[in-house]
Design an enzyme around this catalytic site. Sequence first.
Site, PDB file in Angstrom:
ATOM      1  N   HIS A 103     116.891  27.491  57.371  1.00  0.00           N
ATOM      2  CA  HIS A 103     116.418  26.162  57.778  1.00  0.00           C
ATOM      3  C   HIS A 103     115.894  25.461  56.522  1.00  0.00           C
ATOM      4  CE1 HIS A 103     114.439  22.797  59.558  1.00  0.00           C
ATOM      5  NE2 HIS A 103     113.303  23.157  59.014  1.00  0.00           N
ATOM      6  N   ASP A 107     118.289  21.821  63.530  1.00  0.00           N
ATOM      7  CA  ASP A 107     119.457  21.545  62.683  1.00  0.00           C
ATOM      8  C   ASP A 107     120.727  21.487  63.531  1.00  0.00           C
ATOM      9  OD1 ASP A 107     117.703  21.891  60.369  1.00  0.00           O
ATOM     10  OD2 ASP A 107     117.674  23.971  61.019  1.00  0.00           O
TER      11      ASP A 107
HETATM   12  P1  NAX Z   1     100.718  19.906  61.371  1.00  0.00           P
HETATM   13  O1  NAX Z   1     100.122  20.017  60.018  1.00  0.00           O
HETATM   14  O2  NAX Z   1     100.585  18.635  62.138  1.00  0.00           O
HETATM   15  O3  NAX Z   1     100.128  21.048  62.303  1.00  0.00           O
HETATM   16  C1  NAX Z   1     100.033  22.369  61.894  1.00  0.00           C
HETATM   17  C2  NAX Z   1      98.809  22.948  62.570  1.00  0.00           C
HETATM   18  O4  NAX Z   1      98.775  24.329  62.272  1.00  0.00           O
HETATM   19  C3  NAX Z   1      97.488  22.339  62.072  1.00  0.00           C
HETATM   20  O5  NAX Z   1      96.749  21.900  63.190  1.00  0.00           O
HETATM   21  C4  NAX Z   1      96.821  23.498  61.342  1.00  0.00           C
HETATM   22  O6  NAX Z   1      95.418  23.474  61.501  1.00  0.00           O
HETATM   23  C5  NAX Z   1      97.442  24.700  62.031  1.00  0.00           C
HETATM   24  N1  NAX Z   1      97.470  25.928  61.234  1.00  0.00           N
HETATM   25  C6  NAX Z   1      97.705  26.070  59.914  1.00  0.00           C
HETATM   26  N2  NAX Z   1      97.641  27.356  59.562  1.00  0.00           N
HETATM   27  C7  NAX Z   1      97.369  28.051  60.686  1.00  0.00           C
HETATM   28  C8  NAX Z   1      97.165  29.421  60.953  1.00  0.00           C
HETATM   29  N3  NAX Z   1      97.204  30.319  59.972  1.00  0.00           N
HETATM   30  N4  NAX Z   1      96.909  29.790  62.216  1.00  0.00           N
HETATM   31  C9  NAX Z   1      96.841  28.872  63.203  1.00  0.00           C
HETATM   32  N5  NAX Z   1      97.007  27.556  63.005  1.00  0.00           N
HETATM   33  C10 NAX Z   1      97.273  27.151  61.754  1.00  0.00           C
HETATM   34  O7  NAX Z   1     102.234  20.323  61.193  1.00  0.00           O
HETATM   35  P2  NAX Z   1     103.451  20.121  62.214  1.00  0.00           P
HETATM   36  O8  NAX Z   1     104.076  18.813  61.958  1.00  0.00           O
HETATM   37  O9  NAX Z   1     102.994  20.455  63.583  1.00  0.00           O
HETATM   38  O10 NAX Z   1     104.472  21.224  61.667  1.00  0.00           O
HETATM   39  C11 NAX Z   1     104.191  22.601  61.771  1.00  0.00           C
HETATM   40  C12 NAX Z   1     105.184  23.412  60.953  1.00  0.00           C
HETATM   41  O11 NAX Z   1     106.503  23.237  61.427  1.00  0.00           O
HETATM   42  C13 NAX Z   1     105.227  23.043  59.475  1.00  0.00           C
HETATM   43  O12 NAX Z   1     105.255  24.229  58.708  1.00  0.00           O
HETATM   44  C14 NAX Z   1     106.538  22.317  59.347  1.00  0.00           C
HETATM   45  O13 NAX Z   1     107.053  22.379  58.034  1.00  0.00           O
HETATM   46  C15 NAX Z   1     107.379  23.075  60.324  1.00  0.00           C
HETATM   47  N6  NAX Z   1     108.626  22.449  60.791  1.00  0.00           N
HETATM   48  C16 NAX Z   1     109.680  23.245  61.047  1.00  0.00           C
HETATM   49  C17 NAX Z   1     110.869  22.771  61.551  1.00  0.00           C
HETATM   50  C18 NAX Z   1     112.011  23.686  61.853  1.00  0.00           C
HETATM   51  O14 NAX Z   1     113.054  23.183  62.249  1.00  0.00           O
HETATM   52  N7  NAX Z   1     111.915  25.005  61.710  1.00  0.00           N
HETATM   53  C19 NAX Z   1     111.059  21.323  61.787  1.00  0.00           C
HETATM   54  C20 NAX Z   1     109.770  20.574  61.934  1.00  0.00           C
HETATM   55  C21 NAX Z   1     108.680  21.012  61.009  1.00  0.00           C
HETATM   56  O15 NAX Z   1     108.867  20.396  59.752  1.00  0.00           O
END
Ligand code: NAX
Length: 328
Positions: A189, A161
């Site tokens: 966020h 952000d």
């Molecule tokens: P993806 O869905 O591509 O990847 C997430 C990965 O995490 C998957 O491979 C899944 O198998 C794994 N996973 C899920 N639960 C798990 C657990 N309990 N233990 C270990 N692995 C687990 O998502 P991606 O685009 O990489 O985003 C990841 C997270 O970042 C999401 O929650 C998303 O909303 C968040 N974000 C946060 C941002 C921020 O600024 N704070 C911005 C970007 C993003 O939107």
Amino acid sequence: QKTPVRVAVTGAAGQIGYSLLFRIASGEMLGKDQPVILQLLELPMEKAQAALKGVMMELEDCAFPLLAGMVGTDDAEVAFKDADIALLVGARPRGPGMERKDLLLENAKIFTAQGAALNKVASRDVKVLVVGNPANTNAYIAMKSAPDLPAKNFTAMLRLDHNRALSQLANKAGVAVGDIEKLVVWGNHSPTMYPDYRFATVNGQSLKDKINDADWNANEFIPKVGKRGAAIIEARGLSSAASAANAAIDHIRDWVLGSNGKWVTMGVPSDGSYGIPEGVMYGVPVITANGEYTRVEGLEVDAFSRAAMDKTLAELEEERAGVAHLLG
Ligand code: NAX
């Protein structure tokens, strides 16, 4: 050679993981002379583990001189063992028809367990950055679930952000993004965050002198930064990944190596200043040095800012209330 730093990354086979791991292993996060050991966590499902294996094969194929070791696992206690840095990226995404409240609770389970695992096996100095959404509340839950670790070691990512706001300001003012300092992004966020450039300078001069436009601030700048994530999804068909990974690198690099006197935004447990109740994981301006962050204190809060800061606080308090029963 320096002793390798253990970096745990959860959700390592996801989109952000794919943009993040290669940069960590190439030295962009901790320095070009700092070896790292990657400790990667993914869900136990076959597909997730296979994808993780593929990413690890690619990491191997880069032959990064700084990559001193790698572990892939579905066990948080293996991934977090002696971790110096933990990037908690993996989270439960919102499924079709899922309510915000359900999302909060599903993630609360994950971050309660991961907080407990960190508490048990991580380095006592572990620096934790939560990226997985809802990032501030997930970070709060992990912190509360790790009573033996210092609360100040738990942070949430507001840096994306912050970086988004920097670029919007640079465009509007026609200045170089790297010349802008003293920007703040307050709060959660989420679209309620409050990017605040009242104190910002460009080459030491007030940015307000260049952009003195209350209407643009309230009706264009603030909503645009707040809704940038949705705009990326709309354009790309996928959520921000490379920019999120970049922000995570910026956050940890500055925390570990220092921000050289510059202000950066981190979501940190409140100390009660700025009218934010103690413990709330809230985006504030900090300066980092020697592996520690220090809040920028004493900034004036005008009426417009108070309202914006309270709005994002109210959302965080609501999220916190929604998970309170899980935290004892
Ligand atoms: P993806 O869905 O591509 O990847 C997430 C990965 O995490 C998957 O491979 C899944 O198998 C794994 N996973 C899920 N639960 C798990 C657990 N309990 N233990 C270990 N692995 C687990 O998502 P991606 O685009 O990489 O985003 C990841 C997270 O970042 C999401 O929650 C998303 O909303 C968040 N974000 C946060 C941002 C921020 O600024 N704070 C911005 C970007 C993003 O939107």
